[in-house]
Design an enzyme around this catalytic site. Structure first.
Site, short mmCIF file in Angstrom:
data_model
loop_
_atom_site.label_atom_id
_atom_site.label_comp_id
_atom_site.label_asym_id
_atom_site.label_seq_id
_atom_site.Cartn_x
_atom_site.Cartn_y
_atom_site.Cartn_z
N GLN A 239 0.81 -1.22 0.00
CA GLN A 239 0.00 0.00 0.00
C GLN A 239 0.85 1.27 0.00
O GLN A 239 0.35 2.34 -0.36
CB GLN A 239 -0.93 0.00 1.21
CG GLN A 239 -1.98 -1.10 1.16
CD GLN A 239 -2.82 -1.15 2.41
OE1 GLN A 239 -2.45 -1.79 3.38
NE2 GLN A 239 -3.94 -0.46 2.41
N ARG B 229 4.15 0.80 12.83
CA ARG B 229 3.89 -0.52 12.27
C ARG B 229 4.15 -0.50 10.77
O ARG B 229 3.63 0.36 10.04
CB ARG B 229 2.43 -0.94 12.53
CG ARG B 229 2.15 -2.35 12.07
CD ARG B 229 0.74 -2.81 12.40
NE ARG B 229 0.54 -4.11 11.76
CZ ARG B 229 -0.61 -4.54 11.25
NH1 ARG B 229 -1.69 -3.78 11.33
NH2 ARG B 229 -0.69 -5.72 10.69
N HIS C 278 1.52 -9.00 4.94
CA HIS C 278 0.35 -8.11 4.96
C HIS C 278 -0.29 -8.16 3.57
O HIS C 278 -0.17 -7.24 2.77
CB HIS C 278 0.79 -6.69 5.31
CG HIS C 278 -0.34 -5.78 5.69
ND1 HIS C 278 -0.36 -5.07 6.87
CD2 HIS C 278 -1.49 -5.45 5.04
CE1 HIS C 278 -1.46 -4.34 6.93
NE2 HIS C 278 -2.17 -4.55 5.83
N ASN D 84 -1.10 -10.48 8.78
CA ASN D 84 -2.14 -9.47 8.98
C ASN D 84 -3.44 -9.95 8.35
O ASN D 84 -3.50 -10.24 7.15
CB ASN D 84 -1.75 -8.14 8.32
CG ASN D 84 -2.85 -7.10 8.46
OD1 ASN D 84 -3.03 -6.52 9.53
ND2 ASN D 84 -3.59 -6.86 7.38
N GLU D 85 -4.47 -10.05 9.17
CA GLU D 85 -5.83 -10.37 8.73
C GLU D 85 -5.95 -11.61 7.83
O GLU D 85 -6.57 -11.56 6.76
CB GLU D 85 -6.45 -9.17 8.01
CG GLU D 85 -6.63 -7.96 8.90
CD GLU D 85 -7.40 -6.83 8.23
OE1 GLU D 85 -7.89 -5.95 8.94
OE2 GLU D 85 -7.50 -6.84 6.99
N GLU E 92 -4.89 -1.74 14.20
CA GLU E 92 -5.45 -0.81 13.22
C GLU E 92 -6.77 -0.27 13.76
O GLU E 92 -7.58 -1.03 14.30
CB GLU E 92 -5.72 -1.47 11.86
CG GLU E 92 -4.51 -1.70 10.99
CD GLU E 92 -4.89 -2.27 9.63
OE1 GLU E 92 -6.02 -2.00 9.16
OE2 GLU E 92 -4.07 -2.99 9.06
N TRP F 257 -4.62 3.74 11.82
CA TRP F 257 -4.52 3.57 10.38
C TRP F 257 -5.13 4.83 9.76
O TRP F 257 -6.33 5.05 9.92
CB TRP F 257 -5.26 2.32 9.90
CG TRP F 257 -5.05 2.12 8.43
CD1 TRP F 257 -5.82 2.61 7.41
CD2 TRP F 257 -3.97 1.41 7.82
NE1 TRP F 257 -5.29 2.25 6.21
CE2 TRP F 257 -4.14 1.51 6.42
CE3 TRP F 257 -2.87 0.71 8.30
CZ2 TRP F 257 -3.27 0.94 5.51
CZ3 TRP F 257 -1.99 0.13 7.41
CH2 TRP F 257 -2.20 0.24 6.03
N GLU G 230 -5.77 1.51 -1.22
CA GLU G 230 -6.65 0.73 -0.34
C GLU G 230 -7.26 -0.46 -1.08
O GLU G 230 -8.46 -0.58 -1.28
CB GLU G 230 -7.74 1.63 0.25
CG GLU G 230 -7.25 2.59 1.32
CD GLU G 230 -6.80 1.89 2.60
OE1 GLU G 230 -7.18 0.71 2.80
OE2 GLU G 230 -6.06 2.51 3.37
N TRP G 231 -6.36 -1.36 -1.51
CA TRP G 231 -6.73 -2.64 -2.11
C TRP G 231 -7.73 -2.45 -3.25
O TRP G 231 -7.49 -1.66 -4.15
CB TRP G 231 -7.20 -3.61 -1.03
CG TRP G 231 -6.19 -3.71 0.08
CD1 TRP G 231 -6.33 -3.30 1.38
CD2 TRP G 231 -4.83 -4.19 0.00
NE1 TRP G 231 -5.18 -3.50 2.10
CE2 TRP G 231 -4.24 -4.05 1.29
CE3 TRP G 231 -4.06 -4.72 -1.03
CZ2 TRP G 231 -2.93 -4.42 1.56
CZ3 TRP G 231 -2.74 -5.09 -0.76
CH2 TRP G 231 -2.20 -4.95 0.52
#
Length: 525
Positions: free
Chosen positions: A47, A106, A151, A196-197, A414, A463, A470-471
């Site tokens: 990102q 982070r 991530h 991450n996630e 986040e 965040w 953003e993806w």
């Protein structure tokens, strides 16, 4: 409007308007935070960095996705080739981090930047050099690095060779990568995150097909996929990610932790869920929703087994852990990272009839989410259907995790407010982000409520430091403390940056000997 005029107006807001608004608000008692509490900012490699072909970096799954057919799924047709060019501008960005007076930042490492072909190729020492420089530059400013190994992005080579997380070989790849990172950066990095996630990566990549590797099938697919099995593959991919986490933790515990003195954990996305009614079936559905999302990954890591609700429903679809794997899983983690943004109501679909939608099928848990109940939103609605502003969910989420997982240390890794980019806004309108300030203040107050109840929370990461890619939303959503002009990449501080800086300064004052409880920071309402 000239720059000097804009600067003057911004200073007037910061010096005059912010204290006036603060004086009208409720007090936020910062003495409730532990003295050593960590306040930070957050970022991620794909990102932020850009430089997608620079200095020997190999292609990642997201490079492949945004350059191939997947690019049509990015809302504005963009990609992370340049992103916010953090790779070349990291010193400028570190100055922004330092100015906020945070004590930790982070970041994530691009796996493809340091191992372009995973364990099947050479180490890219130019990539290693970049992260050495980044970590060292942060330390010189007194800022610790909180480093995520994966991530969302990973070398495309893994998909090409054996379909990525669908193969047990991915565990060897991740272990090799983690070992290299611990050995290379661990003398300076004291906080490691494996993933991450993953509870977002797996359903988006292997059930709906929205994210790479874009595998899906049948009624659960939200896009057209060339191949996949939405009913089975998510559980295979999740199993391999969980065991990859266990492998990395085992390496860190046995080879590095004693000497390096760091900590290792995992970060999961957590939406808070409320039953849509007081009925037993809706309450049970709410527990299933938690089990099929958050607990799906954390129960095996902490308890060595999948949630009972998943085992009862899925049966043989759910992979089993061998005795050797269960032994590795006992090493668990040192902390739990929570990404919290929003909340939903949950309605039962196992004993009730539901229309089609996310969660309805048996392999998803037989529930459906809604932002409304009887026409009323669970929190303040926004322009995004997936973002309801519900600060109470922060307290409830942290308390739930505390109670279920024996008060394992937690970080809010986040939390932040995204605004839809409006190309018609003036820069001044972009900078005066009062909604972001209120969102963060309310959520931090809710976090404090959980801490007062005994939750062992060690830190909070906003965040995000900068607006960024953003993806699948591309550059259409802005989360940053600092506005980024994507044409010039110029960074400009928003009012929220000044607010966060003031917030942290007040916390430091209350943490000084003899000062705790004497200073308060007031919050915008």
């Amino acid at each position: 409007m000239g720059f000097s005029t804009l600067l003057l107006k911004t200073l007037v807001v910061e010096i005059v308007l912010l204290p006036v608004l603060a004086a009208l608000s409720n007090e936020l008692d910062l003495s409730q935070f532990p003295n050593n509490f960590l306040f930070g900012t957050a970022s991620s490699s794909y990102q932020y960095e850009g430089a997608y072909k620079s200095d020997g970096k190999g292609p990642s799954n997201w490079d492949n996705f945004t350059h191939g057919p997947g690019r049509r799924r990015i809302l504005d047709g963009s990609n992370g080739d340049i992103a916010v060019d953090h790779y070349h501008r990291y010193m400028e960005d570190i100055d922004l981090i330092e100015d906020l007076k945070v004590n930790i930042h982070r970041l994530s490492i691009s796996w493809a930047r340091i191992l372009p072909k995973g364990r099947f190729g050479e180490v890219n020492w130019a990539g290693i050099g970049f992260y050495n420089n980044l970590i060292d530059a942060l330390l010189l400013k007194g800022i610790q690095s909180f480093v995520t190994l994966s991530h969302y992005d990973y070398p495309q080579e893994l998909d090409d060779r054996y379909r990525g997380w669908l193969s047990p070989q991915s565990q060897e790849d991740f272990a090799f990568y983690a070992d290299l990172c611990f050995k290379t950066f661990g003398d300076r990095v004291k906080y490691w995150v494996t993933f991450n996630e993953p509870n977002s990566i797996v359903p988006l990549g292997y059930r709906s097909g929205l994210f790479p590797p874009c595998r899906c099938s049948g009624s659960l697919a939200l896009v057209n996929c060339r191949e996949g099995d939405s009913e089975k593959e998510p559980f295979v991919a999740a199993h391999n990610i969980i065991l990859s986490h266990a492998a990395a933790v085992d390496i860190y515990r046995t080879k590095y932790q004693t000497e390096q003195g760091g900590r290792i954990g995992i970060v999961l996305q957590h939406e808070w869920y409320e039953p849509i009614s007081n009925s037993t079936v809706d309450k049970l559905a709410t527990e299933r929703a938690r089990s099929f999302t958050f607990n799906w990954f954390l129960d095996p890591i902490i308890f060595g087994k999948y949630p009972t609700e998943m085992e009862d429903i899925l049966g043989s679809l759910l992979p089993k852990f061998s005795s050797n794997e269960q032994e590795k899983l006992k090493k668990g983690l040192d902390f739990i990272g929570i990404n919290y943004y929003t909340a939903f109501y949950v309605q039962d679909c196992m004993y009730s009839v539901c229309k089609s939608g996310h969660g309805v099928s048996r392999t998803e848990g037989s529930y459906i989410k809604s932002g409304e109940r009887n026409g009323t939103s669970i929190g303040e609605p926004t322009s995004f259907s997936w973002l309801n502003i519900y600060p109470e969910g922060m307290e409830k989420t942290v308390t739930y995790v505390k109670d279920r997982y024996n008060n394992t240390p937690m970080f809010i890794t986040e939390n932040g407010y995204g605004e839809q980019d409006n190309p018609n806004f003036t820069l001044e309108e972009h900078l005066h982000d009062f909604k972001r300030i209120k969102y963060m203040g309310d959520h931090i107050e809710a976090l404090l409520a959980a801490i007062r109840k005994g939750a062992d929370v060690r830190g909070y990461f906003a965040w995000s430091l900068l607006d960024n890619f953003e993806w699948i939303y591309g550059y259409t959503i802005r989360y940053g403390f600092h506005h980024v002009d994507y044409a010039t990449l110029k960074r400009t501080s928003r009012l929220s940056a000044s607010w966060y800086k003031q917030f942290i300064a007040k916390h430091k004052e209350t943490s000084l000997p003899g000062m705790r409880g004497q200073e308060k920071l007031v919050q915008i309402t």
